[in-house]
Scaffold this motif. Structure first.
Motif, PDB file in Angstrom:
ATOM      1  N   ALA A  20     -36.606 -42.773  28.678  1.00 46.09           N
ATOM      2  CA  ALA A  20     -37.973 -42.726  29.212  1.00 46.09           C
ATOM      3  C   ALA A  20     -37.989 -43.005  30.711  1.00 46.09           C
ATOM      4  O   ALA A  20     -38.648 -42.288  31.476  1.00 46.09           O
ATOM      5  CB  ALA A  20     -38.860 -43.719  28.467  1.00 46.09           C
ATOM      6  N   ALA A  92     -39.590 -41.298  20.298  1.00 46.10           N
ATOM      7  CA  ALA A  92     -40.873 -41.928  20.632  1.00 46.10           C
ATOM      8  C   ALA A  92     -41.878 -41.712  19.499  1.00 46.10           C
ATOM      9  O   ALA A  92     -42.620 -42.645  19.143  1.00 46.10           O
ATOM     10  CB  ALA A  92     -41.410 -41.377  21.948  1.00 46.10           C
ATOM     11  N   ARG A  96     -43.455 -44.790  17.381  1.00 46.35           N
ATOM     12  CA  ARG A  96     -44.897 -45.026  17.267  1.00 46.35           C
ATOM     13  C   ARG A  96     -45.338 -45.107  15.807  1.00 46.35           C
ATOM     14  O   ARG A  96     -46.175 -45.943  15.459  1.00 46.35           O
ATOM     15  CB  ARG A  96     -45.661 -43.943  18.016  1.00 46.35           C
TER      16      ARG A  96
END
Length: 113
Positions: A20, A92, A96
């Motif tokens: 990221a 990701a 989440r």
């Protein structure tokens, strides 16, 4: 006082965090450690980040280039590859979903008194 961070939890998400940060801008190893510190992971050591960079590069998720430095040896700068970017978004999404599930379960538990 903050609770100590579980190193096993960090180990699982560190590659995602590295990808990221590198997707924001190219960085060399020590700069990346500093950016992780700035992001709130002030207890992370450089010795933890460099093996992650090596593994991500070996797996084709990041690429590197050497850049001469006027203040010492050349620095190795890293950027995500297309494979790394795809992996970042997949990880990701999974993170989440997992985080939402964990929060849902924790919200049902009795609160500390």
């Amino acid at each position: 006082m903050d609770e100590p961070r579980d190193p096993q939890l960090l180990k699982g998400v560190l590659p995602m965090l590295v990808l990221a940060l590198l997707s924001e801008r190219e960085s060399y190893g020590y700069e990346l450690v500093t950016r992780l510190h700035d992001g709130g992971l002030d207890d992370i050591a450089a010795g933890t980040v460099y093996p992650v960079l090596n593994r991500l590069e070996r797996d084709g998720q990041i690429s590197s280039r050497l850049v001469a430095s006027t203040a010492g040896p050349a620095r190795k700068y890293y950027l995500p590859t297309t494979t790394g970017t795809d992996q970042l978004w997949a990880t990701a999404r999974s993170w989440r979903r997992l985080a939402a599930t964990v929060e849902h379960v924790l919200d049902r538990t009795p609160k500390e008194s």
